[in-house]
Structure formats: structure tokens, C-alpha cells
Design a protein around this motif. Structure first.
Motif, PDB file in Angstrom:
ATOM      1  N   CYS A  47     -17.264   6.449 -13.925  1.00 53.39           N
ATOM      2  CA  CYS A  47     -17.052   5.145 -14.102  1.00 53.39           C
ATOM      3  C   CYS A  47     -16.618   4.845 -15.600  1.00 53.39           C
ATOM      4  O   CYS A  47     -15.641   4.018 -15.748  1.00 53.39           O
TER       5      CYS A  47
ATOM      6  N   SER B 231     -12.956   5.593 -15.595  1.00 56.27           N
ATOM      7  CA  SER B 231     -12.295   4.523 -15.023  1.00 56.27           C
ATOM      8  C   SER B 231     -11.944   3.345 -16.173  1.00 56.27           C
ATOM      9  O   SER B 231     -10.766   2.902 -16.188  1.00 56.27           O
TER      10      SER B 231
ATOM     11  N   LEU C 195     -18.232  -1.407  -8.742  1.00 55.87           N
ATOM     12  CA  LEU C 195     -18.978  -0.298  -8.697  1.00 55.87           C
ATOM     13  C   LEU C 195     -19.660  -0.049 -10.111  1.00 55.87           C
ATOM     14  O   LEU C 195     -20.794   0.483 -10.114  1.00 55.87           O
ATOM     15  N   ARG C 196     -19.062  -0.683 -11.294  1.00 55.16           N
ATOM     16  CA  ARG C 196     -19.753  -0.632 -12.430  1.00 55.16           C
ATOM     17  C   ARG C 196     -21.269  -1.463 -12.273  1.00 55.16           C
ATOM     18  O   ARG C 196     -22.238  -0.728 -13.094  1.00 55.16           O
TER      19      ARG C 196
END
Length: 704
Positions: A98, A101, A116-117
Motif C-alpha cells: 500500500c 502504491s 484499500l488504505r
């Protein structure tokens, strides 16, 4: 001297990637069921701490805030309050992905997956809250934290050196980290050392800070925040009864934790206010914040934009430049007062110039060489994920990771290697029960090896699985129309059968999985490798395993070439592709069904490719006494019919596609010594096109 913040930020991006690699490598090295290795945990913590601190320095708040939660978990582990089990390690690995990204998003001003984070942050916080409810969690307010024993507030005197900004450090970032500790603190900025405006140098730091921190906080947590700048400041941390003196700070604080400041001091921040509004004076420009996406963005290409070079290579380059300057000075002097008597010295000087230039060329190319470990390092994580997903126990063995190859080749070979490793785990290795029934170890093995061979690098991907099933490959090829239905298995060599797996859409998988089995990829792997001027071959033995062997040039910048002549044109044939050159004897020439010309050489039939006709440069005529250059690529051999062979020469490769357009059979161009342009033959491309045209006659070729 002005600070180039963009350059410093680029350096941080590179260092952040290195720290992410360290974090992943060390997490994979942890044994969740074994003895706790504090050295590894401390290494992981330092990597996360560096990412968090650097992110805060450059106002990359998304990165620093997320990493802070990971760092809290790791801090508990290194203090012995928590054990990192397999699930926790998996979560931290996902956290590293993460962060990566988010890093790419900041670099490219693009999107990352905020959902997602947030989900990973929630899972990390649940882990912290669930396992350690009595511990103070970073980010919590002082009202939420469970108080620890303390004898009073901490008094911190922080006086940065004037030149602190030149190292890229920022006092505001450090003050922000104090707030991240989640306890009450008050900060006063003391500006009595600030000079008149006309004498002020904006790159110098004239301020100092007096800070009061909740005494319930452990002292070492405060010290860790300042460890980044401990050599660039004067720092004292004490209790009120031992407050530092002589620094202009008050000697005590009132009940609310607010100290009496000097008349020219001003409050910088307080935990009751929003920290964003109090840190507008940060010296680092705020980078564009990643946009919030409606859906997760597609993965970006993460090629290495810079490389680190060993100092020995740089020193060698400087020495060679010095030698070149000396030679140039000598030749200049000879040219100014030249006479016939100096002809021998001139020739010696030109020879020396040639030697200097060649050594300089090799040294510069050597700087671009990187160890293949940059590609291999991602596979321990890949193997771990695949093992869990497929329910297989897999051991990864890596050898030759220090073998070097050109940076461009390294970047472009990574994806093909990933596909081969995924196939080895999914298709090659059997499940645990099947392996035990065959008398094998329950744990399968995938090996990666790299080594130099001549002017090439060879990369092997090996597994100890079931191997390729020749009969199944043959049947599937007939079913797909890749072979005539009347072609018997015995008519094909093992090599010819195994090479069928590189055909587009070919797959022998009985089931399509999330990992592979759709028949997409092996043809792309082969094409990508051939685009690099390399080739791939496969060997297999039933119930022993398979090995994929990739051969690549060390560099795409320069190659050793054989100059050849066709009509009035000069072409370059890569020397690495040439086996031998012979003069044709007409009695050895045969014509197979379909009109394919073959040359019988040592019990082998070599197809003849007439290059003149291929490039429409005229007709070759009779073959008697013509030159035949035998070349090999991708495990196949072909004889190239030439008019004349000239000398050998190192040539600099220029892309034809980027300057003109893609031409079949041509890989690039170069400029010769006389200034003329010569085209470089794509031996693999020429052979692939030629053999596909004569493919219908292969069985007749074998029988000729």
C-alpha cells in the motif's frame, strides 16, 4: 545556495523504495513459529521509521500517517509486547504494498486505492486495540490513553544548528511527530536570535523551541523523534525540577502545561488545534495530493529511474578520462608541428587513443550493469503468496544473484521471469499429497540461477515437479491446429514438442485458476525475450521437473557484429548468433517437398535462407561456391546465403522503430566508420518468419 527540494524529494523516493525492499525482505525472513529475532524486527522498524520520517519531511501525509500505524505495531514487537504471527506478517506485507502504491501516486500525480488504505488501517488498528488494550496507541488523544506513571511534564529544549536545512531536515516535521504521539504538549517558538530583515539569510535556521510534553510519556519515545537530527542540534530533555538553564526557556510550567514565554516568543502549535493550520511554515513545498479515485487505478510501470554506482567504478572512469586527456594532448602537440619523422609517434598515439576509447566505452557500459538480484528479490514474496493461495509448500533457491546485466535488460526481463515462476508453482509442482505418493518431499522446490556464458547472461528457472507431459502437449497441439492430425509423436524431437507450449493460446491446464491456465502469457514471454535479442528453451523429464533456460545479451547498447554484403548493401549480423561460415558445395544441397532448400552438414539438414530475395535486393542465382553463414537462435539453425563477408566490428545500436518504423527482420541500425548507415539483422525474427513459411515441410525436412 538554494535547496533543490525537487531533487531532495526524488532522493527520498529512491530511499523509500529501498526501505520498502528491506521491510519486505526482512518480514519474509521472520519465522513466525520460531525464536524471536530482535535484530530482524529492529531492522524492519528502522525501515518503517525512515519511511514515516521522510514522508512527513516532504508533507507526504498519506504515507507518513499510514506508516505510523505500522510503526506502532512494530514498536510493540521490538519491545516484546507482541509476537508477529503469520497473519500479522501478511498484514504488514500488504501495508508495504500500500505504501508503494501511494509512493507511485505521489510521483506521478495519479490515483491510489484509498479504500484499500483505509481497510488496512482499520485492520492494523483492530490488531492494536484487540491485542494491547492497555497500551497508549499513537494517534489517540490524551483523554483516550490510559495514563502511565509519571512525576511531571517533560521539558524539552530544542535548538537546531543554523545549517540544519542544508541536510534536508525540517524542525516543523519533528514538531509534527510530537503531535503524532497522541499526548498533550505545548510548543513555543523562541525568536530572539532572529536578525533584522536586511541581514536575514532565508536558508539559515534562527529559531529555537521550548516544548512541554505530558510526563506520562516515556522519555525514549521523545528521544526517538529527535534521533534524525541529534548531530544537528542542541537537545535537552528533563523534568521540571531539572529544567535546562541558559537557553531562554522558562523554568517551570503552570497547571495547564503552558509556560511563560519571553515577550518576542509566539506559540507554534497546541494539541487542541488542528496541526495542519500550524505547520504552514514548513520549508518543504507541499507536493500535489493524489486524487481520490472512483475505483482502484491500474498498476503503473515502476522502472528504476536512477542507479547507484560503486565508487570504484567512478574512480576508474575518472582515471580513464585522465588517460584520454593525456593522449589528446600528445596528439594535439604532434599535429601542430608535424613532420614525416613523427609518423611513428603519431601511429603510436592513435593506437593509444583507440585503447583509451575502448576502455572508456567498457567502463561506461559497466556503470549501467546491475546485479540481477534487483529482479530476483521480488520472488520470495511471490512464492510466499502463491504457496498460500495454492496450498503448496514451496522452497525458493536463488543462485548467482550478483551476476550483472544491463539496466535496460534487467527492467524488461522481470515480467517474463514472474510468469515463468508462477507457472512453475501452479503447473509444475504437484500438491503435497501427490508428491508424497511419488516418494518426493512434501515441499516442492523452485530454483532461480543466473550466470555468464560467453557474451551472454543465462537465467534458469527450474522446478522439481511433474515435468511436461509430451503426449498431452502433442495432443493439445493437434487439437489447436498447431500440428497436422497425421503428424506422429515419434516424428518430433523432445525439443520440438516442448517448444509448442510457446504457441499463442496454448495451455495443457485442466482447470483455469486465478494464477494461470488460460493459455495467455508463454507466447508473450517468448516474444519479449526475443525482442531483447535473446532466446528461451525448455527441457523436461517426467517426475523430475522442468527447466526454462533464457539466454540474453549483456547490453542492448553495443554488440559485436560481422559485416556482410548483399548486392551493394552492408548489413550487420550479431556475432553471438553465428556458428560458422562455409563455402557451399553444390552436391550437398537438397530440395525438400515444398521447395525448401537444405544443406547437408555433418548429418544435419540446414534450411537455406536467401537474404537477397528476402530483402528484395535481386536474385542470388546458382548456389555453387556461394557463402553460407550458419546462425542459431531459439534452438533452430538456418544458413544465411551471402555475397561477401567483410570484417568484424563493434557497433553502437540505434533503434529503427523509434526513428523510423518497425521492419521485419531488422533489429536496429548503426553508423559505420565511413559514415554510412548499416542495418542490423534480427536473426531470431528472420528465422521465425522463414521457418513459419516452411513449417508445412518440417516433417519432410527431418526425413530428407
Amino acid at each position: 545556495m538554494a535547496l533543490d527540494m525537487d531533487q531532495l524529494r526524488r532522493i527520498f523516493y529512491e530511499e523509500c523504495r529501498e526501505n520498502l525492499e528491506v521491510l519486505e525482505r526482512e518480514l519474509l525472513a521472520l519465522d513466525p513459529d520460531g525464536e524471536v529475532d530482535l535484530d530482524i524486527i529492529n531492522t524492519i522498524f528502522r525501515a518503517a521509521h525512515s519511511i514515516k520520517g521522510g514522508g512527513a519531511t516532504f508533507n507526504l501525509n498519506e504515507i507518513s500517517q499510514f506508516t505510523h500505524v505500522m510503526e506502532t505495531l512494530l514498536d510493540e514487537a521490538r519491545e516484546g509486547k507482541r509476537r508477529l504471527d503469520a497473519d500479522t506478517i501478511d498484514l504488514l506485507l500488504k501495508g508495504g504494498d500500500c505504501i508503494h502504491s501511494m509512493l507511485v501516486a505521489y510521483e506521478t500525480d495519479s490515483d491510489f486505492d484509498h479504500e484499500l488504505r483505509d481497510d488496512l488501517t482499520r485492520q492494523l488498528n483492530q490488531l492494536l486495540d484487540g491485542d494491547s488494550p492497555d497500551e497508549v496507541q499513537p494517534g489517540a488523544t490524551s483523554d483516550e490513553a490510559t495514563p502511565m506513571e509519571g512525576d511531571g511534564d517533560w521539558i524539552v529544549s530544542f535548538i537546531p544548528n543554523k545549517d540544519m536545512f542544508f541536510s534536508g531536515n525540517d524542525p516543523v516535521r519533528i514538531l509534527r511527530e510530537l503531535f503524532d504521539l497522541g499526548v498533550h504538549c505545548s510548543i513555543e517558538c523562541l525568536s530572539e536570535a532572529l536578525p533584522p530583515f536586511s541581514e536575514l539569510e532565508p536558508e539559515m535556521c534562527y529559531l529555537k523551541w521550548h516544548i512541554v510534553v505530558d510526563g506520562e510519556l516515556e522519555k525514549h519515545l521523545i528521544e526517538e523523534i529527535f534521533e534524525w537530527v541529534e548531530d544537528e542540534c542542541s537537545l535537552e530533555i528533563s523534568k521540571p525540577d531539572a529544567a535546562p538553564s541558559g537557553t531562554g526557556e522558562p523554568e517551570s510550567s503552570d497547571a495547564n502545561g503552558n509556560d511563560a514565554a519571553q515577550a518576542d516568543s509566539k506559540p507554534v502549535a497546541d494539541t487542541d488545534t488542528d496541526t495542519d493550520t500550524d505547520t504552514d511554515t514548513a520549508t518543504a513545498p507541499v507536493p500535489p495530493k493524489p486524487k481520490t479515485p472512483a475505483k482502484p487505478a491500474a498498476a503503473k510501470n515502476d522502472a528504476v529511474s536512477s542507479i547507484r554506482v560503486e565508487i570504484d567504478k567512478v574512480d576508474n572512469l575518472i582515471n580513464l578520462v585522465g588517460e584520454l586527456v593525456i593522449t589528446q594532448s600528445m596528439l594535439t602537440e604532434l599535429g601542430q608541428n608535424f613532420s614525416e619523422s613523427k609518423l611513428e609517434r603519431l601511429q603510436a598515439g592513435l593506437d593509444q587513443l583507440l585503447q583509451n576509447t575502448k576502455e572508456l566505452q567498457e567502463s561506461v557500459l559497466n556503470i549501467r550493469m546491475l546485479p540481477i538480484s534487483f529482479a530476483f528479490n521480488r520472488f520470495p514474496r511471490l512464492i510466499r503468496d502463491l504457496s498460500s493461495q495454492l496450498g503448496k509448500a514451496v522452497e525458493l533457491v536463488i543462485e548467482g544473484e550478483q551476476t550483472e546485466l544491463d539496466k535496460t535488460v534487467l527492467e524488461r526481463i522481470t515480467d517474463p521471469l514472474v510468469h515463468l515462476v508462477r507457472n512453475a508453482v501452479d503447473h509444475g509442482l504437484e500438491g503435497p499429497e501427490e508428491r508424497l505418493s511419488k516418494g518426493k518431499s512434501e515441499m516442492g522446490r523452485v530454483s532461480l540461477n543466473a550466470y555468464h556464458q560467453g557474451g551472454s547472461i543465462v537465467i534458469e528457472v527450474r522446478d522439481d515437479g511433474a515435468g511436461l507431459n509430451k503426449e498431452r502437449v502433442w495432443k493439445k497441439a493437434i487439437e489447436k491446429g498447431l500440428l497436422h492430425h497425421d503428424m506422429a509423436l515419434d516424428d518430433l524431437s523432445d525439443h520440438q514438442v516442448y517448444n509448442l507450449i510457446f504457441a499463442p493460446g496454448f495451455s495443457t491446464a485442466e482447470q483455469v485458476s486465478d494464477v494461470s491456465g488460460r493459455g495467455v502469457g508463454m507466447d508473450v514471454v517468448k516474444r519479449n525475450i526475443e525482442d531483447l535479442g535473446g532466446h528461451i528453451e525448455v527441457d523436461s523429464e517426467p517426475n523430475v521437473g522442468s527447466i526454462f533456460r533464457i539466454s540474453l545479451p549483456l547490453t542492448l547498447a553495443i554488440l559485436d557484429g560481422q559485416l556482410v554484403k548483399l548486392a551493394d548493401q552492408v548489413f550487420v549480423v550479431p556475432l553471438i548468433s553465428i556458428i560458422e561460415s562455409i563455402q557451399i558445395e553444390s552436391e550437398r544441397v537438397k530440395v525438400a517437398t515444398g521447395g525448401v532448400e537444405l544443406y547437408r552438414l555433418r548429418d544435419e539438414n540446414i534450411p537455406i535462407l536467401r537474404l537477397k530475395e528476402e530483402f528484395e535486393l535481386g536474385e542470388t542465382g546458382a548456389l555453387d561456391k556461394q557463402l553460407l553463414c550458419l546462425v542459431e537462435a531459439g534452438g533452430n539453425r538456418v544458413g544465411l546465403l551471402l555475397d561477401e563477408m567483410l570484417g568484424q566490428q563493434q557497433v553502437v545500436i540505434k533503434s529503427l522503430e523509434s526513428n523510423y518504423t518497425r521492419v521485419n527482420g531488422i533489429s536496429g541500425a548503426t553508423i559505420l566508420g565511413d559514415g554510412s548507415v548499416s542495418l542490423i539483422l534480427d536473426v531470431q525474427g528472420l528465422m521465425s518468419g522463414f521457418l513459419s513459411r516452411v513449417g508445412d515441410s518440417k516433417s519432410h525436412i527431418a526425413a530428407a
